[in-house]
Design a protein around this motif. Structure first.
Motif, PDB file in Angstrom:
ATOM      1  N   PHE A  16      39.547  26.329  -7.925  1.00  0.00           N
ATOM      2  CA  PHE A  16      39.722  27.712  -7.534  1.00  0.00           C
ATOM      3  C   PHE A  16      38.533  28.422  -7.696  1.00  0.00           C
ATOM      4  O   PHE A  16      38.005  29.040  -8.563  1.00  0.00           O
ATOM      5  N   SER A  17      37.853  28.837  -6.342  1.00  0.00           N
ATOM      6  CA  SER A  17      36.455  29.497  -6.395  1.00  0.00           C
ATOM      7  C   SER A  17      36.748  30.757  -5.452  1.00  0.00           C
ATOM      8  O   SER A  17      37.480  30.597  -4.758  1.00  0.00           O
ATOM      9  N   PHE A  18      35.645  31.716  -5.746  1.00  0.00           N
ATOM     10  CA  PHE A  18      35.804  32.917  -5.075  1.00  0.00           C
ATOM     11  C   PHE A  18      34.380  33.270  -4.764  1.00  0.00           C
ATOM     12  O   PHE A  18      33.404  33.201  -5.486  1.00  0.00           O
ATOM     13  N   ASP A  19      34.337  34.030  -3.739  1.00  0.00           N
ATOM     14  CA  ASP A  19      32.969  34.779  -3.331  1.00  0.00           C
ATOM     15  C   ASP A  19      33.079  36.134  -2.761  1.00  0.00           C
ATOM     16  O   ASP A  19      33.674  35.985  -1.645  1.00  0.00           O
ATOM     17  N   GLU A  20      33.245  37.088  -3.396  1.00  0.00           N
ATOM     18  CA  GLU A  20      33.664  38.333  -2.873  1.00  0.00           C
ATOM     19  C   GLU A  20      32.662  39.448  -2.982  1.00  0.00           C
ATOM     20  O   GLU A  20      31.612  39.506  -3.831  1.00  0.00           O
ATOM     21  N   THR A  21      32.578  40.524  -1.942  1.00  0.00           N
ATOM     22  CA  THR A  21      31.741  41.547  -2.149  1.00  0.00           C
ATOM     23  C   THR A  21      32.376  42.825  -2.196  1.00  0.00           C
ATOM     24  O   THR A  21      33.470  43.208  -1.582  1.00  0.00           O
ATOM     25  N   VAL A  22      32.180  43.300  -3.568  1.00  0.00           N
ATOM     26  CA  VAL A  22      32.941  44.720  -3.842  1.00  0.00           C
ATOM     27  C   VAL A  22      32.264  45.890  -3.873  1.00  0.00           C
ATOM     28  O   VAL A  22      31.011  45.754  -4.230  1.00  0.00           O
ATOM     29  N   ASN A  23      32.898  46.967  -3.560  1.00  0.00           N
ATOM     30  CA  ASN A  23      32.334  48.370  -3.718  1.00  0.00           C
ATOM     31  C   ASN A  23      32.575  49.063  -4.956  1.00  0.00           C
ATOM     32  O   ASN A  23      33.807  49.162  -5.145  1.00  0.00           O
ATOM     33  N   LEU A  24      31.627  49.224  -5.566  1.00  0.00           N
ATOM     34  CA  LEU A  24      31.742  49.847  -7.252  1.00  0.00           C
ATOM     35  C   LEU A  24      31.167  51.243  -7.113  1.00  0.00           C
ATOM     36  O   LEU A  24      30.637  51.486  -7.951  1.00  0.00           O
ATOM     37  N   ASP A  25      31.584  51.860  -6.187  1.00  0.00           N
ATOM     38  CA  ASP A  25      31.041  53.588  -6.201  1.00  0.00           C
ATOM     39  C   ASP A  25      31.589  54.201  -7.441  1.00  0.00           C
ATOM     40  O   ASP A  25      31.074  55.287  -7.885  1.00  0.00           O
ATOM     41  N   ARG A  26      32.816  53.746  -7.923  1.00  0.00           N
ATOM     42  CA  ARG A  26      33.308  54.240  -9.186  1.00  0.00           C
ATOM     43  C   ARG A  26      32.284  54.251 -10.339  1.00  0.00           C
ATOM     44  O   ARG A  26      32.208  55.291 -11.454  1.00  0.00           O
ATOM     45  N   LEU A  27      31.095  53.601 -10.178  1.00  0.00           N
ATOM     46  CA  LEU A  27      30.176  53.355 -11.312  1.00  0.00           C
ATOM     47  C   LEU A  27      29.677  54.678 -11.384  1.00  0.00           C
ATOM     48  O   LEU A  27      28.872  55.188 -12.451  1.00  0.00           O
TER      49      LEU A  27
END
Length: 169
Positions: A16-27
Motif C-alpha cells: 500500500f503506497s501513495f504519492d500525493e501532492t497536497v495544498n497546505l495553505d493552512r500553515l
C-alpha cells in the motif's frame, strides 16, 4: 491523506503506497512567518508490524519566509524523511517510540505532515546578497559590516594618533 482502517487492513497482505501532492495553505494561519507554501509532495507506504501500522514518509516542498535582516522573501526548500506509527489497541510502546492511538476508524496523516514541516522551519533565514535588492541597513552612527569588510583593519579616527605611536618610522 485520510484512510479508513478497512482500507489499511486490506493492504496488510499487499503493498500500500501513495504519492500525493497536497495544498497546505493552512500553515500560513498557524505560523504568521510563513508567507507562502508551495504544493507539498508526500510519498510513503503503509507497513504492518503486528498491531502497529508504520508510515515511512518522504515530504518535499518550499516555504517562502521573510529574511531576518531585510524582510525580503526567501525560499526555504525542505526535504524530510520521517516515520509515523499508529495502533488500534493498547500497545505498550518502548520509551523511545512515538506511537499514536487510532481514534475512530480513520488515519489522517495531514496533521502530522504539517507538524513535521513546522518543526523543520528555521528560526531565522537570510537572503543571499544578490537576492536582497537593497543595501544593507545602516543608521546614524552604525552600519552593518559584512565579513570581508570586518577583516580589513580600520583605525578608529579617535585613536589614529595612538596608532602612530607604535610606528617605528
Amino acid at each position: 491523506m485520510k484512510w479508513n482502517m478497512q482500507q489499511l487492513r486490506a493492504a496488510k497482505h499487499r503493498q500500500f503506497s501513495f504519492d500525493e501532492t497536497v495544498n497546505l495553505d493552512r500553515l500560513k494561519e498557524v505560523n504568521e512567518e510563513i508567507r507562502s507554501v508551495s504544493p507539498v509532495q508526500v510519498r510513503g507506504e503503509a507497513i504492518f508490524t503486528g498491531n502497529v501500522v508504520r508510515f515511512p514518509l518522504h515530504i518535499t516542498g518550499t516555504l517562502i519566509l521573510p529574511c531576518s535582516r531585510t524582510l525580503a522573501d526567501v525560499e526555504f526548500p525542505f526535504d524530510l524523511t520521517v516515520e509515523e506509527q499508529f495502533t488500534e489497541s493498547d500497545y505498550v510502546a518502548a520509551s523511545d517510540e512515538d506511537i499514536h492511538l487510532i481514534e475512530g476508524e480513520t488515519v489522517d496523516l495531514l496533521p502530522f505532515v504539517e507538524e513535521h514541516i513546522l518543526l523543520e522551519m528555521p528560526m531565522q533565514v537570510f537572503a543571499e546578497d544578490g537576492e536582497q535588492g537593497e543595501a544593507p541597513p545602516q543608521g546614524k552612527g552604525w552600519e552593518l559590516i559584512t565579513e570581508p569588510e570586518a577583516q580589513e583593519k580600520k583605525v578608529d579616527p579617535r585613536l589614529a594618533d595612538l596608532a602612530k605611536f607604535f610606528d617605528k618610522q
